[in-house]
Write an enzyme that holds these catalytic residues in place. Structure first.
Site, PDB file in Angstrom:
ATOM      1  N   CYS A   1      27.687  46.081  48.192  1.00 25.77           N
ATOM      2  CA  CYS A   1      27.307  44.866  47.448  1.00 25.77           C
ATOM      3  C   CYS A   1      27.788  43.603  48.147  1.00 25.77           C
ATOM      4  O   CYS A   1      28.119  42.606  47.503  1.00 25.77           O
ATOM      5  CB  CYS A   1      27.812  44.890  46.007  1.00 25.77           C
ATOM      6  SG  CYS A   1      26.972  46.103  45.006  1.00 25.77           S
TER       7      CYS A   1
ATOM      8  N   GLN B   1      39.296  43.133  43.294  1.00 25.75           N
ATOM      9  CA  GLN B   1      39.950  44.038  44.257  1.00 25.75           C
ATOM     10  C   GLN B   1      41.414  43.677  44.478  1.00 25.75           C
ATOM     11  O   GLN B   1      42.063  44.222  45.369  1.00 25.75           O
ATOM     12  CB  GLN B   1      39.228  43.983  45.612  1.00 25.75           C
ATOM     13  CG  GLN B   1      37.858  44.608  45.607  1.00 25.75           C
ATOM     14  CD  GLN B   1      37.885  46.091  45.305  1.00 25.75           C
ATOM     15  OE1 GLN B   1      38.904  46.757  45.470  1.00 25.75           O
ATOM     16  NE2 GLN B   1      36.769  46.620  44.845  1.00 25.75           N
TER      17      GLN B   1
ATOM     18  N   HIS C   1      31.396  39.390  46.974  1.00 25.26           N
ATOM     19  CA  HIS C   1      30.615  40.466  46.374  1.00 25.26           C
ATOM     20  C   HIS C   1      29.384  39.814  45.749  1.00 25.26           C
ATOM     21  O   HIS C   1      29.435  38.654  45.339  1.00 25.26           O
ATOM     22  CB  HIS C   1      31.477  41.125  45.292  1.00 25.26           C
ATOM     23  CG  HIS C   1      30.909  42.375  44.703  1.00 25.26           C
ATOM     24  ND1 HIS C   1      29.970  42.356  43.719  1.00 25.26           N
ATOM     25  CD2 HIS C   1      31.172  43.677  44.955  1.00 25.26           C
ATOM     26  CE1 HIS C   1      29.670  43.603  43.377  1.00 25.26           C
ATOM     27  NE2 HIS C   1      30.382  44.430  44.117  1.00 25.26           N
TER      28      HIS C   1
ATOM     29  N   ASP D   1      37.956  35.578  42.141  1.00 21.29           N
ATOM     30  CA  ASP D   1      37.478  36.904  41.783  1.00 21.29           C
ATOM     31  C   ASP D   1      38.536  37.920  42.206  1.00 21.29           C
ATOM     32  O   ASP D   1      38.705  38.207  43.397  1.00 21.29           O
ATOM     33  CB  ASP D   1      36.138  37.157  42.495  1.00 21.29           C
ATOM     34  CG  ASP D   1      35.701  38.613  42.421  1.00 21.29           C
ATOM     35  OD1 ASP D   1      36.349  39.400  41.697  1.00 21.29           O
ATOM     36  OD2 ASP D   1      34.712  38.960  43.091  1.00 21.29           O
TER      37      ASP D   1
ATOM     38  N   LYS E   1      39.352  49.091  37.820  1.00 17.53           N
ATOM     39  CA  LYS E   1      39.943  49.108  39.165  1.00 17.53           C
ATOM     40  C   LYS E   1      41.464  49.245  39.075  1.00 17.53           C
ATOM     41  O   LYS E   1      42.118  49.567  40.043  1.00 17.53           O
ATOM     42  CB  LYS E   1      39.609  47.814  39.911  1.00 17.53           C
ATOM     43  CG  LYS E   1      38.147  47.445  39.893  1.00 17.53           C
ATOM     44  CD  LYS E   1      37.391  47.882  41.117  1.00 17.53           C
ATOM     45  CE  LYS E   1      36.065  47.155  41.180  1.00 17.53           C
ATOM     46  NZ  LYS E   1      35.057  47.877  41.935  1.00 17.53           N
TER      47      LYS E   1
END
Lengths: 415, 150
Positions: A373, A212, A132, A209, A235
């Site tokens: 993104c 998600q 991202h 990261d 999220k």
């Protein structure tokens, strides 16, 4: 289809959990809302909404250092959320849980604090093609400042990191690695444990990261052994504006503060400031108290259902949707990794994703269209954008059927 | 299909999307601008051959959604032969049309451009419809710069 449905229902009652999310009964353009934009943000259960409401009606005050009742009560709830998150991701200590605005701020904190202290001219930082923008730009900015170099791991046509190429990129100049756990535009679940092991075999620290991933797969930071892990509260069914940076205590201890201000100090004179201990060293200023407490409530809610059930059900949804969409003439799924989660990106012959999005919207189906993104991913596949349906455990097979029908409407308009 | 959607995706728009007019690089262009919508990745190059204040020829290249592509296509057909000032006036009128600020009487004078009236019901798509126009505006001003609609 009946058998499959019964199988799911036996482990997970989707109709029951849907009742926990008031927005899911909303109608748009007179049609039931089919919310398939969960990778952008998830909907919030009533318990999270109530917790935020209760904070403002019963607890509102500034935390830390307050001697009065409300301040102590709010401080307790705030710190209690930290412990919930520590347990949720199995960190060793609550000192390793830093509250930030979201995954983006988490990456920026590490790039600015760890990065600016440790990255020198000529050093190299490795990221992957499927990052991202939030896990590209902070490192690019750091590289520009330090005259360091950003190296990028390529991905194959299915959207998987090529591990051999990753190994080849590592050399004595490599000083940091930052890789996404699950791709927001491809759905690929990266083999982060293996990637972390490779990084550590060269003594290179690594950030994962998890924006998600945190709500789709089990995350155990000790088992992963990652040095840093970031995720966003919104999220995982919590509020926006709150997120978490996990860092190993030893690394965080050695890092300088990211922002200066109140709460992050032990003492201040005009000659010298002594910084507060972890985790407060990294939490300058009045934090997002409602967000933190709301995130704690979201973690409670999420845990009450259980990640195993959630993962299994979401996997079934993804398989069901993939099978359905694959049969649509002219539709191509972008991202066909063997291990995928939550996300189904696609393009339609002769129809721009924006037009898909507008027509689906009128059928009540909310998807995201664009580059998500992740412009380098779009470039990798030589496409301007995709339409992306992303799933949460409150989605149903019936909703996927509605998505399928709506895609046929798009085709009809553009035939 | 809903009335609004039918208004948005009119046959003329779908036709121009499928077979865009003036969709080529203009070799003897003397004005050029690049238009970009970073949010969705739409990207158009506009080529203009301006002589004695008149747009002798105009073309475009690039990619975008049906709304942005058909808008670029129809725009190039319409401004060909117009003076600089006439093109600028059309740009203003077009902006009023897609944002719903235009007077009903003026819509009829818009000719082929009137098919974009439906865009005003889709605020998220106004940028798509106006990207080519902003880019042309910039080319005519000899700004030759990258234009974004964000």
């Amino acid at each position: 289809m009946t058998t499959t449905k019964e199988n799911i229902v036996s482990v997970f009652n989707v109709e029951e959990v849907r009742k926990d999310f008031p927005i899911l009964s909303k109608k748009v353009y007179g049609k039931p809302l089919v919310y398939l934009d969960n990778a952008a943000t998830s909907q919030k259960p009533q318990s999270v909404i109530d917790t935020i409401d209760r904070y403002y009606t019963e607890l509102n005050s500034n935390i830390h250092r307050g001697v009065h009742f409300l301040s102590q009560a709010a401080t307790n709830e705030y710190e209690n959320s930290r412990v919930k998150i520590k347990n949720f991701i199995n960190a060793v200590s609550h000192k390793e849980i830093i509250f930030v605005r979201g995954a983006t701020e988490g990456v920026n904190l590490v790039a600015n604090s760890y990065g600016r202290k440790n990255i020198k001219e000529g050093d190299e930082i490795i990221i992957s093609t499927m990052e991202h923008h939030s896990n590209i730009v902070p490192w690019q900015m750091l590289c520009e400042e330090k005259n360091a170099k950003l190296r990028v791991i390529p991905i194959n046509d299915d959207g998987e990191i090529i591990i051999d190429e990753f190994k080849k990129l590592i050399n004595e100049k490599t000083k940091f690695i930052s890789v996404v756990h699950i791709s927001n535009s491809l759905g690929t679940v990266n083999p982060v444990k293996e990637i972390i092991e490779i990084a550590h075999s060269h003594n290179i620290p690594i950030l994962i990261d998890g924006a998600q991933a945190i709500h789709h797969v089990k995350v155990d930071v000790q088992e992963l052994d990652c040095d840093f892990y970031v995720f966003s509260g919104h999220k995982i069914y919590g509020p926006t504006g709150i997120g978490v940076l996990y860092g190993k205590e030893k690394l965080l201890e050695e890092m300088p503060p990211f922002m200066g201000g109140g709460d992050m100090i032990a003492s201040v004179t005009f000659e010298k400031t002594t910084y507060n201990e972890l985790p407060y060293k990294f939490e300058a200023g009045t934090p997002n108290i409602e967000g933190t407490i709301g995130l704690g409530a979201a973690i409670d809610y999420f845990s009450s259902i259980g990640i195993d059930k959630i993962s299994a059900y979401e996997k079934e949804l993804l398989v069901y949707a993939t099978e359905k969409l694959k049969t649509i003439n002219g539709l191509t799924i972008i991202g066909n990794a063997k291990n995928k989660s939550g996300v189904l990106s696609f393009v339609l012959d002769g129809v721009h994703p924006h037009d898909i999005g507008t027509i689906l919207d009128y059928e009540g189906v909310a998807v995201r269209t664009g580059h998500h993104c992740t412009q380098p991913v779009m470039k990798r596949y030589n496409i301007p954008a995709t339409a992306r349906a992303s799933f949460a455990f409150y989605n149903t097979k019936e909703e996927i059927d509605i998505l399928e029908k709506a895609i046929y409407k798009v085709i009809e308009v553009f035939k | 299909m809903s009335t609004e959607l039918r208004e948005l995706y009119q046959q003329v728009i779908l036709d121009h999307n499928k077979s865009p007019r003036n969709f080529k690089k203009l070799e003897d262009a003397n004005l050029f601008a690049e238009g970009f919508n970073p949010l969705c990745g739409d990207h158009f190059d506009i080529y203009v051959k301006l002589e004695d204040n008149i747009i002798k020829d105009v073309s475009f290249m690039g990619q975008g959604c049906a709304i942005s592509k058909s808008s670029a296509s129809i725009m190039t057909s319409i401004v060909k032969g117009k003076t600089l000032e006439e093109a600028e006036t059309l740009f203003q009128k077009f902006h009023e049309l897609v944002t719903g600020q235009i007077k009903a009487a003026d819509v009829e004078e818009m000719g082929k451009l009137a098919v974009f009236e439906g865009v005003q019901d889709f605020p998220a798509r106004v940028k798509c419809a106006s990207l080519a126009w902003h880019t042309l505006h910039s080319a005519l001003k000899e700004e030759n710069a990258k234009v974004t609609t964000e």
